[in-house]
Scaffold this motif. Structure first.
Motif, mmCIF file in Angstrom:
data_model
loop_
_atom_site.group_PDB
_atom_site.id
_atom_site.type_symbol
_atom_site.label_atom_id
_atom_site.label_comp_id
_atom_site.label_asym_id
_atom_site.label_seq_id
_atom_site.Cartn_x
_atom_site.Cartn_y
_atom_site.Cartn_z
ATOM 1 N N ALA A 20 82.836 -14.234 52.414
ATOM 2 C CA ALA A 20 81.522 -14.097 51.774
ATOM 3 C C ALA A 20 81.329 -12.745 51.105
ATOM 4 O O ALA A 20 80.965 -12.687 49.935
ATOM 5 N N PRO A 21 81.587 -11.640 51.823
ATOM 6 C CA PRO A 21 81.359 -10.351 51.166
ATOM 7 C C PRO A 21 82.268 -10.151 49.957
ATOM 8 O O PRO A 21 81.838 -9.573 48.963
ATOM 9 N N PHE A 362 72.256 -10.362 54.416
ATOM 10 C CA PHE A 362 73.670 -10.618 54.125
ATOM 11 C C PHE A 362 73.970 -12.116 54.161
ATOM 12 O O PHE A 362 74.658 -12.643 53.285
ATOM 13 N N VAL A 363 73.447 -12.796 55.170
ATOM 14 C CA VAL A 363 73.708 -14.237 55.262
ATOM 15 C C VAL A 363 73.095 -14.953 54.060
ATOM 16 O O VAL A 363 73.736 -15.795 53.437
ATOM 17 N N ILE A 382 70.566 -19.134 60.962
ATOM 18 C CA ILE A 382 71.958 -18.734 61.233
ATOM 19 C C ILE A 382 72.005 -17.266 61.636
ATOM 20 O O ILE A 382 72.589 -16.906 62.663
ATOM 21 N N ALA A 383 71.369 -16.431 60.835
ATOM 22 C CA ALA A 383 71.427 -14.986 61.106
ATOM 23 C C ALA A 383 70.838 -14.655 62.468
ATOM 24 O O ALA A 383 71.423 -13.909 63.252
ATOM 25 N N VAL A 384 69.676 -15.243 62.762
ATOM 26 C CA VAL A 384 69.016 -14.938 64.038
ATOM 27 C C VAL A 384 69.859 -15.456 65.208
ATOM 28 O O VAL A 384 70.016 -14.772 66.224
ATOM 29 N N SER A 385 70.418 -16.665 65.062
ATOM 30 C CA SER A 385 71.245 -17.232 66.140
ATOM 31 C C SER A 385 72.477 -16.379 66.394
ATOM 32 O O SER A 385 72.813 -16.074 67.543
#
Lengths: 507, 246
Positions: A20-21, A362-363, A382-385
Motif C-alpha cells: 500500500a505505501p 494511512f488505511v 479496519i484501522a481501529v481493529s
C-alpha cells in the motif's frame, strides 16, 4: 498445519500492508513532480495521453465531489426530514455539473486539508470546496475555469470592534485560519509578527475566537458574513488583503483533461447567466436564515442519535476483531516458532509505536489507493481493529503468562491436547485475570473511535461537527457529545463489572 | 511372566548444557510400585516428568507399552498420556472449577464421556477418598490433604494404566501426610502400576516393590526395599540413608 494457515494469512496481510505505501508514494511523487505524465504507473486510468476520465464518470454513473461542508454560504449542511443535506451555492455548482454530465451526484464531506489527498488518491472525482487557484496547488492538481472570486474578511468578537479595524491592528496578535486554505498563507504574508493558529475546521476556529484563543479569523467574505449575521456576538470587516488568486474553481486530478473540459462548459454557462450571484447565493442565505429560527441544538437530536449508532457499530465490530486479532497475535508471540513470534512482535511494536490518527488516515488514503472502493467506514473499522488488536494481544499475553505452568502441565498430563488445554483451562483463567485490563482497552477503543471522524465517517464526533456548523454554536454540541460519550463508557463499565462479578462468583 | 509397561533406555536430559539426567535405563512392570528416592537435586522430578514427556528427553528412549514416546506425533502422545496419570507436588487443581468439575473435565472433553457418566464416576471416586461432600466446593476452600486427594481422583477418573506421583506429600502439613499416603496405599493394593518420587521412607519401605535410588543424575542402586534399606551397596546410598533414617 495450523501454523501454516496462520502464516499464510499473515503473509497476505503483510504484503498488502507493505504494498500500500509503495503505491501511495508512487502516486504522490509522480503527481507532485507534475511535469511528466501524472500518477500513471499505479492508476492507469489517469494518463493524459489516453484520458478517459469523462468516459469513466459516465460509465459509473456517479460524480463524487469532495467538499468541506463547514463553509456557509459556499457549502454547509441542513437537515431535511431528519436527514443531513448539503447545501450552499457551490453545491448548486456541483448539482449543475452532475446534471450536465447526466450522472448522479455523490457528496463526500471531509476536512479541507484532506481534500487534495483524496483527489490524488482518487477517493473523489473533483473537489468543489471554495478552493482558490494558486500556483502551489497547480503543481499537484488541475483547475477548471474560476466561477467565483471573493474578498477576504476578518471575523472578530463584537466586543473588540474598536480594537481591530484593519490588517495592521493584528500586528503581534494571534490570528486563525483554516489549515490548507489560502487564508493561512495570506495571514503570514500580510500581518507582521503575527502568531498564526491553524485548525482543520472553520467551526473550530470560530470556537477558538469566541473563547479568545485567537483574536481574529481570516476567511472568505461570504462565510464571514454568514457567521456575523447568525451570531450577534461576532463582527466582520473587509481585510482589503490583495489576492493573487485566480479565483475559486473545481479541482481535478492531473491529467483528467476531458472531465475538466466538461467542467469548463458548465462554468461558462454559470458565469454567463451569473447564476451564483443572482440565484444561488440568495438561496443559500435563505437556508441559513430559515435555520436560524429553529436551530436550537436540541432539535439536532437525530444527528447525535445517528452518531451514537455509528460509534456503537464501529466499537462493537472493532472490539470483536480486535479481540480476535489480539488472541491470534498473543498466541503467535508465545509460539515456539521463531517466524510467527517475530511477525507478532513486529506487528505489536509497530502498531503501538505509531499514532492511531496516522494509522486511520494511512488505511483510508494508503490502502484506499490500491482498493479504490474501500469505504471510509470500513477503512475506519479496519484501522481501529488493527490498532486495538496490538494492545489486546499484550493484555492476553500477560494474562496467559501470569498463570502457573502447573495448570498447563496438569491438563496435558490428563491427555488434553494443546488446543483443549488453551480453550478449557488457560483461557478461562486468563480471561478472569485480565478482564479489568481488557475492559479498559474496550473503553479506550470506544473513545478513540472519535478519531475516524477525520476521514468523514459519520460517527458521534463527526455529527457533532455538523451540528456545530449548522447551529453556529461551538461549545454546547461539544458538551452534549462529551456527556453522550460518558454515558456510553459508564454503561460499558457497568456491563463489564457485572461480568467481572460473575466470574468472581465462579471461584 | 510380568509384562513390561515402561522401558527407559539410556535416558539423558540437559538444561542449557547442565546435565541433570546422565544415563538411565530401567523397566517398570505392570502392577509394580516403584519408589524413587534420593537427595534433593538428584534429578528425581525431572526423571519422572520425562516418563510422560512433560520434559522432552535430550537423548534416549521412553517406551510405554512398546511405543517410543520421544519419537511420536503430538496427537499420539496426547492419546498415550490419557493412560498415564500424574499427581503433582503443588496439586495443580483448576481454581476456577468446582471439585467435581475438576474431575469431570478431562473424561468429558478427552474421552467424550457424557455428563451423567462422568459425574457418576467422579462421585464414586470421591466417595472412595471420603470427599463426596466436597464435590461442589472450589479448591480454595480445601485443605492441602484434601486437594491432593482430589488431584489423585482427577487422574484416576481417566482410568489410567500407570500413575506417576511427583513428591505428592512434600507440600503438605505433617498431619495431612497420612490421609494422602493411605489413599496411595489402597491404590497400590488394588494393583495399580505406580512410580512415586517421595521422601516418605516409611511409605517406600512398606508399599514399594522396588526402590530406585537416584543421585548425581544416575540411578545408583535399585532393589527390593528390604534389601536396600538394610544393605545399601553404594556409598551415596549409605550416606543418604544415614541422614534420613538417623
Amino acid at each position: 498445519m495450523k501454523h501454516f494457515k496462520q502464516l499464510l494469512m499473515l503473509c497476505i496481510l503483510c504484503v498488502s500492508v507493505f504494498l500500500a505505501p509503495l503505491n501511495a508514494f508512487a502516486a504522490a511523487t509522480s503527481s507532485s513532480s507534475s511535469a511528466s505524465s501524472s500518477s500513471s504507473s499505479t492508476t492507469s486510468s489517469t494518463n493524459a495521453a489516453t484520458d478517459d476520465s469523462l468516459q469513466r464518470i459516465k460509465q459509473k454513473g456517479t460524480l463524487v465531489v469532495g467538499t468541506s461542508a463547514d463553509y456557509p454560504p459556499y457549502e454547509f449542511t441542513t437537515k431535511k426530514n431528519g436527514k443531513t443535506e448539503y447545501v450552499g451555492f457551490e453545491m448548486d455548482v456541483a448539482k449543475q455539473f452532475a446534471k450536465d454530465l447526466g450522472v448522479k451526484l455523490v457528496i463526500k464531506n471531509m476536512d479541507f486539508d484532506s481534500l487534495l489527498v483524496a483527489l490524488e488518491s482518487h477517493k473523489v472525482d473533483t473537489v468543489i470546496a471554495g478552493m482558490n487557484i494558486t500556483p502551489e496547488r497547480k503543481k499537484s492538481v488541475d483547475f477548471s475555469k474560476p466561477y467565483y472570486t471573493g474578498h477576504k474578511y476578518f471575523l472578530i468578537n463584537k466586543a473588540d470592534k474598536a480594537k481591530y479595524k484593519s490588517v495592521n491592528s493584528f500586528k503581534g496578535k494571534t490570528v486563525g485560519a483554516q489549515n490548507g486554505a489560502m487564508e493561512y498563507n495570506l495571514v503570514k504574508q500580510n500581518i507582521p509578527n503575527v502568531q498564526e493558529k491553524g485548525l482543520a475546521k472553520i467551526t473550530s476556529l470560530v470556537i477558538a475566537l469566541q473563547s479568545h484563543k485567537v483574536d481574529g479569523v481570516l476567511m472568505d467574505e461570504a462565510t464571514a458574513k454568514a457567521y456575523a449575521n447568525n451570531n450577534s456576538n461576532l463582527y466582520t470587516f473587509n481585510s482589503h488583503i490583495k489576492i493573487d488568486s485566480g479565483g475559486i474553481a473545481m479541482a481535478f486530478p492531473k491529467g483528467d483533461k476531458s472531465l475538466e473540459a466538461a467542467a469548463n462548459q458548465t462554468v461558462d454557462k454559470i458565469n454567463k447567466e451569473d447564476l451564483i450571484n443572482k440565484k444561488w447565493i440568495p438561496q443559500a442565505s435563505k437556508y441559513m436564515k430559515s435555520y436560524k429560527k429553529h436551530n436550537t441544538v436540541a432539535s439536532y437530536w437525530t444527528f447525535f442519535a445517528k452518531g451514537v449508532e455509528y460509534t456503537l457499530i464501529i466499537t462493537v465490530i472493532a472490539v470483536f476483531f480486535g479481540f480476535l486479532l489480539g488472541t491470534l497475535f498473543a498466541l503467535m508471540r508465545l509460539s515456539q516458532n521463531k517466524i510467527l513470534h517475530g511477525i507478532a512482535v513486529c506487528y505489536i511494536e509497530f502498531i503501538r509505536g505509531t499514532p492511531m490518527l496516522v494509522q486511520i488516515m494511512f488505511v483510508y488514503f494508503g490502502i484506499g489507493a490500491v482498493i479504490q472502493s474501500l469505504p471510509a467506514l470500513v477503512a475506519g473499522i479496519i484501522a481501529v481493529s488493527v490498532n486495538s488488536g496490538a494492545y489486546v494481544a499484550e493484555v492476553i499475553r500477560s494474562g496467559i503468562q501470569s498463570l502457573p505452568i502447573g495448570q498447563t502441565e496438569a491438563a496435558r498430563s490428563l491427555g488434553m491436547t494443546k488446543k483443549q488445554t488453551f480453550h478449557f483451562i488457560i483461557m478461562p483463567q486468563a480471561m478472569r485475570n485480565i478482564w479489568p485490563a481488557l475492559g479498559n482497552e474496550f473503553i479506550t477503543l470506544l473513545k478513540d473511535s472519535s478519531l475516524v471522524s477525520t476521514i468523514g465517517v459519520g460517527e458521534l464526533m463527526y455529527q457533532t461537527q455538523l451540528v456545530q456548523a449548522d447551529t453556529y454554536k461551538g461549545v454546547l454540541p461539544l458538551f452534549i457529545t462529551m456527556m453522550i460519550y460518558f454515558v456510553l463508557t459508564f454503561t460499558l463499565t457497568r456491563i463489564l463489572n457485572y461480568f467481572e462479578g460473575r466470574m468472581k462468583h465462579a471461584h | 511372566m510380568p509384562t513390561k509397561m515402561i522401558e527407559i533406555q539410556h535416558l539423558k536430559k540437559e538444561f542449557n548444557g547442565n546435565e541433570v539426567l546422565k544415563d538411565i535405563s530401567e523397566e517398570v512392570d505392570k502392577g509394580q510400585v516403584i519408589c524413587v528416592i534420593g537427595p534433593s537435586g538428584a534429578g528425581k522430578s525431572t526423571f519422572l516428568r520425562c516418563l510422560n514427556v512433560l520434559e522432552k528427553p535430550t537423548a534416549g528412549k521412553v517406551l510405554f507399552e512398546g511405543q517410543d514416546l520421544t519419537n511420536i506425533s503430538d496427537p499420539e502422545l496426547d492419546k498415550l498420556r490419557e493412560k498415564m496419570g500424574m499427581v503433582f507436588q503443588g496439586f495443580n487443581l483448576f481454581p476456577n472449577m468446582t471439585v467435581v468439575n475438576n474431575i469431570k473435565i478431562a473424561p468429558i472433553k478427552v474421552k467424550g464421556l457424557s455428563e451423567e457418566e462422568a459425574t457418576k464416576t467422579a462421585m464414586e471416586l470421591l466417595k472412595k477418598v471420603g470427599l463426596e461432600n466436597k464435590a461442589n466446593v472450589y479448591p480454595d476452600s480445601l485443605s492441602g490433604g484434601q486437594k491432593q486427594r482430589v488431584a489423585i481422583v482427577r487422574s484416576l477418573a481417566m482410568d489410567p494404566e500407570v500413575m506417576l506421583f511427583d513428591e505428592p506429600t512434600s507440600a503438605l502439613d505433617p498431619e495431612m501426610v497420612d490421609e494422602v499416603l493411605n489413599v496411595m496405599q489402597e491404590l497400590a493394593n488394588s494393583g495399580m502400576t505406580m512410580v512415586v518420587v517421595t521422601h516418605e521412607m516409611g511409605f517406600a519401605k512398606e508399599v514399594a516393590d522396588q526402590i530406585w535410588f537416584m543421585a548425581d543424575g544416575y540411578i545408583q542402586e535399585s532393589g527390593k526395599p528390604e534389601d536396600f534399606f538394610s544393605h545399601p551397596t553404594s556409598d551415596r546410598a549409605k550416606e543418604f540413608l544415614k541422614k534420613v533414617l538417623k
